[in-house]
Write an enzyme that holds these catalytic residues in place. Structure first.
Site, PDB file in Angstrom:
ATOM      1  CB  ALA A  67      -0.911   0.016   1.221  1.00 25.46           C
ATOM      2  CG  HIS A  80      -1.039  24.157  11.732  1.00 22.54           C
ATOM      3  ND1 HIS A  80      -2.334  24.281  12.151  1.00 22.54           N
ATOM      4  CD2 HIS A  80      -0.592  25.417  11.500  1.00 22.54           C
ATOM      5  CE1 HIS A  80      -2.678  25.557  12.161  1.00 22.54           C
ATOM      6  NE2 HIS A  80      -1.626  26.277  11.773  1.00 22.54           N
ATOM      7  CG  HIS A  86       2.318  31.968   9.443  1.00 26.21           C
ATOM      8  ND1 HIS A  86       1.873  32.004   8.147  1.00 26.21           N
ATOM      9  CD2 HIS A  86       1.197  31.774  10.227  1.00 26.21           C
ATOM     10  CE1 HIS A  86       0.554  31.841   8.127  1.00 26.21           C
ATOM     11  NE2 HIS A  86       0.127  31.720   9.369  1.00 26.21           N
TER      12      HIS A  86
END
Length: 262
Positions: A67, A80, A86
């Site tokens: 898989a 997160h 940022h």
């Protein structure tokens, strides 16, 4: 001294695991991460969400099972990291955040009583000082986790964000840090990181993101959309919050756990 104590603690944990053959024997772990999938919440202005693309699933010509998947996701959603870049030019990117800011002792400030009355509640400097009166001064290098109770609404977009208008982030309602509390924690206590069980380290009604800017200027990362903060004590946890190490990234998916003595 703090770094030495942290290294000694990690060495003791590793030695215990090696000696007994059982990982983290004598400690219990708490998963602080929401799973990533089709229901993962992203900031309302995000143009996409989390997608998992199946590439292989089933028996191979050689007779064994195999898989493999591909995935695509914005940086800022689910549990997160917000890297300092940022919200502040020239500050650290996701791959530059030092491990000492991501593996550190944690304290939990519980404001569920306040947020039950006011969904737009912002942590005050007075709240921090009152917490310290009861639990002791927050040491330099600590990760501060704000327990608003908003994790119980995940992944109900309307209840978690306070609004579910597509593409509109102007009508959000959820609690988080206030600017003065952030200044106290970042500039005076010199904490390692700010975390919260809500969508942002700025409250939903913030339109200037002052907390992000205060933290980012000092290279203090944010940990957002944390889970299970109700399972942590005010003091005593060791937080391990390791994001995907995206070169030049402004943030990224985070696997966060806490280690607690049994």
């Amino acid at each position: 001294m703090r770094h030495l104590a942290l290294l000694l603690a990690c060495f003791q944990l590793a030695s215990c695991a090696h000696a007994r053959g059982i990982p983290l024997q004598g400690h219990r772990t708490v998963d602080l991460t929401h799973s990533f999938g089709a229901q993962t919440l992203y900031w309302p202005t995000a143009t996409s969400g989390f997608t998992l693309q199946r590439q292989s699933y089933g028996p191979t010509p050689g007779g064994w099972f195999y898989a493999a998947n591909g995935f695509c996701a914005p940086e800022h959603g689910g549990t997160h990291l917000d890297a300092p870049i940022h919200f502040f030019e020239g500050r650290q990117t996701a791959d530059q955040v030092p491990l000492e800011r991501l593996v550190a002792p944690a304290v939990v400030i519980d404001v569920r009583e306040q947020t039950a009355r006011d969904p737009d509640y912002r942590l005050t400097a007075g709240d921090v000082l009152e917490w310290e009166r009861r639990h002791g001064r927050i040491a330099e290098g600590t990760i501060v986790l704000l327990h608003t109770g908003w994790g119980r609404f995940w992944p109900d977009r309307r209840r978690y964000f306070g609004d579910d208008t597509p593409g509109d982030a102007s009508r959000l309602h959820f609690p988080s840090y206030g600017e003065e509390a952030a200044r106290l924690l970042v500039r005076e206590r010199r904490v390692a990181a700010l975390g919260v069980d809500a969508a942002s380290i700025d409250a939903g009604q913030s339109h200037d993101f002052r907390v992000h800017r205060v933290a980012a200027e000092a290279n203090v990362p944010g940990l957002e959309n944390l889970a299970n903060l109700d399972r942590l004590p005010p003091r005593g946890a060791l937080l391990v919050a390791l994001p995907m190490k995206i070169e030049g990234g402004s943030g990224g998916p985070l696997r966060a756990i806490a280690l607690l003595p049994r």
